[in-house]
Motif scaffolding. Structure first.
Motif, PDB file in Angstrom:
ATOM      1  N   THR A  77     -31.994   2.439  15.860  1.00 32.51           N
ATOM      2  CA  THR A  77     -31.581   2.027  14.656  1.00 32.51           C
ATOM      3  C   THR A  77     -33.178   1.819  14.037  1.00 32.51           C
ATOM      4  N   ALA A  78     -33.363   0.971  14.482  1.00 29.98           N
ATOM      5  CA  ALA A  78     -35.153  -0.069  14.038  1.00 29.98           C
ATOM      6  C   ALA A  78     -36.434   0.930  13.456  1.00 29.98           C
ATOM      7  N   ALA A  79     -36.402   1.594  14.673  1.00 30.47           N
ATOM      8  CA  ALA A  79     -36.998   3.739  13.894  1.00 30.47           C
ATOM      9  C   ALA A  79     -36.274   4.037  13.139  1.00 30.47           C
ATOM     10  N   ALA A  80     -35.084   4.349  13.247  1.00 29.61           N
ATOM     11  CA  ALA A  80     -34.455   5.248  11.947  1.00 29.61           C
ATOM     12  C   ALA A  80     -34.387   4.142  10.141  1.00 29.61           C
ATOM     13  N   ALA A  81     -34.479   3.048  10.815  1.00 31.80           N
ATOM     14  CA  ALA A  81     -34.926   2.803   9.542  1.00 31.80           C
ATOM     15  C   ALA A  81     -35.460   2.407   8.645  1.00 31.80           C
ATOM     16  N   CYS A  82     -36.696   2.194   9.588  1.00 36.18           N
ATOM     17  CA  CYS A  82     -38.445   2.474   8.917  1.00 36.18           C
ATOM     18  C   CYS A  82     -38.681   3.463   8.634  1.00 36.18           C
ATOM     19  N   ARG A  83     -38.346   4.813   9.247  1.00 33.37           N
ATOM     20  CA  ARG A  83     -37.905   5.979   9.155  1.00 33.37           C
ATOM     21  C   ARG A  83     -38.021   6.739   7.877  1.00 33.37           C
TER      22      ARG A  83
END
Length: 118
Positions: A77-83
């Motif tokens: 979720t954090a990775a998707a948010a940052c992308r």
């Protein structure tokens, strides 16, 4: 009964995550409570939380695992948010907002600590 696995985050990390959430809430008008709901978020509420995650990632220099733990989420979720937020930098409005959020956080963190009287 199914239990969700969560890694405990230090209080200092949760406080900083709270700062990012509060700043995004102020800038967007979407409450922290809505961004922290324990249901799957959609639309503007989801994107607002993503802005907070990205703000923490960039301004605190945290790895994605630490961002996720501080916000009580998983790394994906954090990775998707940052992308999403990084892609959002192509839009002048989102880019300007992220610049302002980063400036606010940096000014608070770089300020001398305030010792409160007992």
């Amino acid at each position: 009964m199914e239990e969700t696995w969560r890694t405990p985050a230090p209080d200092a990390d949760r406080i900083r995550a709270g700062l990012a959430l509060q700043l995004v809430a102020t800038a967007t008008g979407i409450s922290v409570e809505r961004m922290q709901a324990s249901v799957r978020l959609k639309g503007q509420v989801c994107r607002a939380r993503w802005l907070a995650l990205y703000t923490a990632y960039v301004t605190f220099g945290w790895p994605l695992d630490r961002v996720a733990h501080a916000f009580g989420l998983n790394r994906a979720t954090a990775a998707a948010a940052c992308r999403w937020a990084e892609d959002g930098r192509d839009h002048p409005t989102i880019d300007a907002l992220l610049d302002r959020l980063e400036l606010c956080v940096n000014q608070l963190i770089e300020a001398p600590a305030c010792e409160l009287p007992a």
